[in-house]
Design an enzyme around this catalytic site. Sequence first.
Site, PDB file in Angstrom:
ATOM      1  N   HIS A   1      13.819 -42.393 -23.589  1.00  0.00           N
ATOM      2  CA  HIS A   1      12.919 -41.304 -24.902  1.00  0.00           C
ATOM      3  C   HIS A   1      13.519 -40.986 -25.977  1.00  0.00           C
ATOM      4  O   HIS A   1      13.167 -40.855 -26.702  1.00  0.00           O
ATOM      5  CB  HIS A   1      13.230 -39.577 -23.937  1.00  0.00           C
ATOM      6  CG  HIS A   1      12.331 -40.053 -22.460  1.00  0.00           C
ATOM      7  ND1 HIS A   1      12.650 -39.510 -21.237  1.00  0.00           N
ATOM      8  CD2 HIS A   1      11.210 -40.775 -21.589  1.00  0.00           C
ATOM      9  CE1 HIS A   1      12.268 -40.419 -20.078  1.00  0.00           C
ATOM     10  NE2 HIS A   1      11.198 -41.002 -20.908  1.00  0.00           N
TER      11      HIS A   1
ATOM     12  N   LYS B   1       3.047 -32.690  -8.060  1.00  0.00           N
ATOM     13  CA  LYS B   1       4.506 -33.273  -8.162  1.00  0.00           C
ATOM     14  C   LYS B   1       5.595 -33.292  -7.922  1.00  0.00           C
ATOM     15  O   LYS B   1       5.832 -31.670  -8.371  1.00  0.00           O
ATOM     16  CB  LYS B   1       5.001 -34.028  -9.721  1.00  0.00           C
ATOM     17  CG  LYS B   1       4.209 -35.971  -9.549  1.00  0.00           C
ATOM     18  CD  LYS B   1       4.703 -35.891 -10.768  1.00  0.00           C
ATOM     19  CE  LYS B   1       4.144 -37.961 -11.205  1.00  0.00           C
ATOM     20  NZ  LYS B   1       4.509 -38.500 -11.815  1.00  0.00           N
TER      21      LYS B   1
ATOM     22  N   ARG C   1       8.248 -50.612 -22.336  1.00  0.00           N
ATOM     23  CA  ARG C   1       9.256 -50.266 -22.050  1.00  0.00           C
ATOM     24  C   ARG C   1       9.179 -51.843 -21.476  1.00  0.00           C
ATOM     25  O   ARG C   1      10.220 -53.172 -21.549  1.00  0.00           O
ATOM     26  CB  ARG C   1      10.642 -50.392 -20.636  1.00  0.00           C
ATOM     27  CG  ARG C   1      11.091 -49.220 -20.675  1.00  0.00           C
ATOM     28  CD  ARG C   1      10.927 -48.382 -19.805  1.00  0.00           C
ATOM     29  NE  ARG C   1       9.839 -47.724 -19.256  1.00  0.00           N
ATOM     30  CZ  ARG C   1       9.699 -46.335 -18.133  1.00  0.00           C
ATOM     31  NH1 ARG C   1      11.066 -46.505 -17.742  1.00  0.00           N
ATOM     32  NH2 ARG C   1       8.754 -46.387 -17.650  1.00  0.00           N
TER      33      ARG C   1
ATOM     34  N   SER D   1      13.499 -41.933 -15.874  1.00  0.00           N
ATOM     35  CA  SER D   1      14.671 -41.014 -15.382  1.00  0.00           C
ATOM     36  C   SER D   1      14.913 -41.023 -13.588  1.00  0.00           C
ATOM     37  O   SER D   1      15.909 -41.022 -13.475  1.00  0.00           O
ATOM     38  CB  SER D   1      13.556 -40.441 -15.195  1.00  0.00           C
ATOM     39  OG  SER D   1      13.140 -39.621 -16.468  1.00  0.00           O
TER      40      SER D   1
HETATM   41  P1  ADP Z   1       5.511 -40.711 -17.342  1.00  0.00           P
HETATM   42  O1  ADP Z   1       5.732 -38.856 -15.755  1.00  0.00           O
HETATM   43  O2  ADP Z   1       4.419 -40.033 -18.207  1.00  0.00           O
HETATM   44  O3  ADP Z   1       5.472 -41.756 -17.136  1.00  0.00           O
HETATM   45  P2  ADP Z   1       7.743 -40.611 -18.478  1.00  0.00           P
HETATM   46  O4  ADP Z   1       9.074 -39.038 -18.770  1.00  0.00           O
HETATM   47  O5  ADP Z   1       8.305 -41.137 -17.936  1.00  0.00           O
HETATM   48  O6  ADP Z   1       6.862 -39.912 -18.042  1.00  0.00           O
HETATM   49  O7  ADP Z   1       7.737 -40.986 -19.790  1.00  0.00           O
HETATM   50  C1  ADP Z   1       7.536 -40.896 -21.110  1.00  0.00           C
HETATM   51  C2  ADP Z   1       6.868 -41.385 -21.855  1.00  0.00           C
HETATM   52  O8  ADP Z   1       8.908 -42.104 -22.234  1.00  0.00           O
HETATM   53  C3  ADP Z   1       5.891 -42.890 -21.536  1.00  0.00           C
HETATM   54  O9  ADP Z   1       5.373 -43.467 -22.873  1.00  0.00           O
HETATM   55  C4  ADP Z   1       7.018 -43.853 -21.176  1.00  0.00           C
HETATM   56  O10 ADP Z   1       5.954 -45.242 -20.897  1.00  0.00           O
HETATM   57  C5  ADP Z   1       8.271 -43.355 -22.022  1.00  0.00           C
HETATM   58  N1  ADP Z   1       9.598 -44.382 -21.476  1.00  0.00           N
HETATM   59  C6  ADP Z   1       9.880 -43.793 -20.196  1.00  0.00           C
HETATM   60  N2  ADP Z   1      11.537 -44.582 -20.705  1.00  0.00           N
HETATM   61  C7  ADP Z   1      11.634 -45.512 -21.928  1.00  0.00           C
HETATM   62  C8  ADP Z   1      12.767 -45.998 -22.049  1.00  0.00           C
HETATM   63  N3  ADP Z   1      13.537 -46.673 -21.669  1.00  0.00           N
HETATM   64  N4  ADP Z   1      12.349 -46.446 -23.860  1.00  0.00           N
HETATM   65  C9  ADP Z   1      10.981 -46.412 -24.435  1.00  0.00           C
HETATM   66  N5  ADP Z   1      10.409 -46.143 -23.610  1.00  0.00           N
HETATM   67  C10 ADP Z   1      10.165 -44.909 -22.373  1.00  0.00           C
END
Ligand code: ADP
Length: 165
Positions: free
Chosen positions: A19, A43, A95, A133
């Site tokens: 992120h 959630k 990803r 995450s």
């Molecule tokens: P959501 O619950 O909306 O998927 P996340 O917090 O998991 O939220 O992710 C938010 C954004 O960050 C999404 O666009 C996700 O694809 C992106 N993201 C998550 N992990 C990574 C990563 N390792 N590299 C790049 N983008 C990521």
Amino acid sequence: MSRKVAIIPGSFDPITNGHIDIIERSSKIFDEIIVAILINPDKKYLFSIEERVEMIETALKNLQSINNVRVESFSGLLVNYAKKVKSSVIVRGLRAVSDFEYEMQLTAMNKTLDDNIETFYMMTNTKYSFVSSSIVKGVSGFGADLTKLVPKNVAEKLEKKLKEE
Ligand code: ADP
């Protein structure tokens, strides 16, 4: 020209280095970035909204290279939130191909709800392509070094939280 504000929405439960990479790179392209944490009462999260805001703010403060990012939370539709903060740009990270289908649906839905909103996708840095995450939470609590996956302050919080549980 008006300032270009982009929103990076997500759960950030917790924020990872993947992120951070997307936030850092976007902050060089747009004038202002809002990291927007979605409040979804249906959630179950490991960290409260307040904890997630604090973790992101501390991680960004420690980076110092970024000063045009703010952290907020929102509930309801993202397109309504975007209107409220006067932004028409959403940035999401990609990803793997497995992310693509869901993201395509999300973008199509947002476009249907508000045609003015544009979503930009940024390919993850390959070293973070496996980082999520949920995977981070999965390997936490077993003494592994988490600092390659999450900012240092987040690694400390994770260890503490999992000891409490
Ligand atoms: P959501 O619950 O909306 O998927 P996340 O917090 O998991 O939220 O992710 C938010 C954004 O960050 C999404 O666009 C996700 O694809 C992106 N993201 C998550 N992990 C990574 C990563 N390792 N590299 C790049 N983008 C990521």
